[in-house]
Design a protein around this motif. Structure first.
Motif, PDB file in Angstrom:
ATOM      1  N   THR A  46      -5.161  -5.017  -7.720  1.00 15.21           N
ATOM      2  CA  THR A  46      -4.528  -4.129  -6.745  1.00 15.21           C
ATOM      3  C   THR A  46      -3.565  -4.941  -5.886  1.00 15.21           C
ATOM      4  N   LEU A  47      -2.645  -4.271  -5.256  1.00 17.98           N
ATOM      5  CA  LEU A  47      -1.613  -4.942  -4.480  1.00 17.98           C
ATOM      6  C   LEU A  47      -2.206  -5.600  -3.239  1.00 17.98           C
ATOM      7  N   LYS A  48      -2.151  -6.943  -3.227  1.00 23.44           N
ATOM      8  CA  LYS A  48      -2.583  -7.731  -2.073  1.00 23.44           C
ATOM      9  C   LYS A  48      -1.929  -9.100  -2.181  1.00 23.44           C
ATOM     10  N   VAL A  49      -1.854  -9.807  -1.074  1.00 23.27           N
ATOM     11  CA  VAL A  49      -1.228 -11.123  -1.039  1.00 23.27           C
ATOM     12  C   VAL A  49      -1.925 -12.048  -2.037  1.00 23.27           C
ATOM     13  N   GLY A  50      -1.119 -12.771  -2.817  1.00 23.94           N
ATOM     14  CA  GLY A  50      -1.620 -13.732  -3.786  1.00 23.94           C
ATOM     15  C   GLY A  50      -1.703 -13.219  -5.211  1.00 23.94           C
ATOM     16  N   VAL A  51      -1.597 -11.900  -5.403  1.00 22.00           N
ATOM     17  CA  VAL A  51      -1.710 -11.317  -6.741  1.00 22.00           C
ATOM     18  C   VAL A  51      -0.405 -11.548  -7.509  1.00 22.00           C
ATOM     19  N   LYS A  52      -0.545 -11.886  -8.796  1.00 24.44           N
ATOM     20  CA  LYS A  52       0.607 -12.158  -9.662  1.00 24.44           C
ATOM     21  C   LYS A  52       0.911 -10.957 -10.556  1.00 24.44           C
ATOM     22  N   GLY A  53       2.182 -10.800 -10.870  1.00 25.08           N
ATOM     23  CA  GLY A  53       2.606  -9.712 -11.735  1.00 25.08           C
ATOM     24  C   GLY A  53       4.079  -9.825 -12.023  1.00 25.08           C
ATOM     25  N   THR A  61       4.793 -13.404  -7.385  1.00 28.23           N
ATOM     26  CA  THR A  61       3.518 -13.338  -6.667  1.00 28.23           C
ATOM     27  C   THR A  61       3.753 -12.596  -5.370  1.00 28.23           C
ATOM     28  N   ILE A  62       2.825 -11.732  -4.995  1.00 28.42           N
ATOM     29  CA  ILE A  62       2.939 -11.029  -3.713  1.00 28.42           C
ATOM     30  C   ILE A  62       2.696 -12.041  -2.601  1.00 28.42           C
ATOM     31  N   ILE A  63       3.655 -12.165  -1.672  1.00 22.56           N
ATOM     32  CA  ILE A  63       3.515 -13.118  -0.571  1.00 22.56           C
ATOM     33  C   ILE A  63       3.360 -12.447   0.794  1.00 22.56           C
ATOM     34  N   ASP A  64       3.650 -11.142   0.871  1.00 26.73           N
ATOM     35  CA  ASP A  64       3.497 -10.454   2.148  1.00 26.73           C
ATOM     36  C   ASP A  64       3.413  -8.954   1.909  1.00 26.73           C
ATOM     37  N   ILE A  65       2.524  -8.316   2.646  1.00 30.01           N
ATOM     38  CA  ILE A  65       2.426  -6.851   2.634  1.00 30.01           C
ATOM     39  C   ILE A  65       2.247  -6.388   4.073  1.00 30.01           C
ATOM     40  N   LYS A  66       3.046  -5.432   4.462  1.00 30.87           N
ATOM     41  CA  LYS A  66       2.884  -4.753   5.748  1.00 30.87           C
ATOM     42  C   LYS A  66       2.637  -3.291   5.391  1.00 30.87           C
ATOM     43  N   LYS A  74       7.503 -13.400  -4.366  1.00 26.59           N
ATOM     44  CA  LYS A  74       8.234 -14.650  -4.605  1.00 26.59           C
ATOM     45  C   LYS A  74       8.338 -14.841  -6.111  1.00 26.59           C
ATOM     46  N   PHE A  75       9.559 -15.088  -6.608  1.00 23.38           N
ATOM     47  CA  PHE A  75       9.783 -15.281  -8.037  1.00 23.38           C
ATOM     48  C   PHE A  75       9.096 -16.539  -8.562  1.00 23.38           C
ATOM     49  N   SER A  76       8.561 -16.449  -9.790  1.00 24.24           N
ATOM     50  CA  SER A  76       8.024 -17.625 -10.474  1.00 24.24           C
ATOM     51  C   SER A  76       8.633 -17.795 -11.871  1.00 24.24           C
ATOM     52  N   LYS A  77       9.160 -16.740 -12.451  1.00 22.93           N
ATOM     53  CA  LYS A  77       9.814 -16.778 -13.762  1.00 22.93           C
ATOM     54  C   LYS A  77      10.941 -15.761 -13.763  1.00 22.93           C
ATOM     55  N   PRO A  78      11.959 -15.944 -14.509  1.00 27.15           N
ATOM     56  CA  PRO A  78      12.271 -17.067 -15.377  1.00 27.15           C
ATOM     57  C   PRO A  78      12.715 -18.286 -14.579  1.00 27.15           C
TER      58      PRO A  78
END
Length: 101
Positions: A46-53, A61-66, A74-78
């Motif tokens: 589920t959507l929360k800080v730290g989850v990858k997708g 990776t999700i870095i912030d949710i308000k 935050k991008f990790s690929k490509p």
């Protein structure tokens, strides 16, 4: 090379109704993501800080949710994608809301 790409959609709905739609992001009933133009956005949890997708070949990776206002990734690929990807909701007036992506 720096790239800034901003998409906006104005909905003729009050912010509280758009916030309910926003909660469908990355679900099978997604009402926010432009599925007609892009591969579906999916996350491992589920959507929360730290989850990858991600979507398609793009990963983040999700870095912030308000809650009810924004979500930031935050991008990790490509390789070479350095930066963030964000959705935020802004009330335009009592009957319309803008989603910026």
């Amino acid at each position: 090379m720096q790239v800034t790409n901003i998409h906006k959609r104005k909905l003729k709905l009050p912010k509280d109704q758009v916030t309910v739609l926003f909660k469908t992001l990355a679900t099978k009933e997604d009402k926010i993501w432009p599925l007609e133009n892009w591969p579906a956005i999916r996350f491992k949890e589920t959507l929360k800080v730290g989850v990858k997708g991600g979507h398609g070949g793009i990963r983040y990776t999700i870095i912030d949710i308000k809650e009810g206002n924004s979500i930031k990734f935050k991008f990790s690929k490509p390789d070479g994608f350095i930066g963030t990807h964000e959705f935020y909701i802004k009330e335009v007036d009592e009957n319309s809301t803008e989603i910026t992506h």
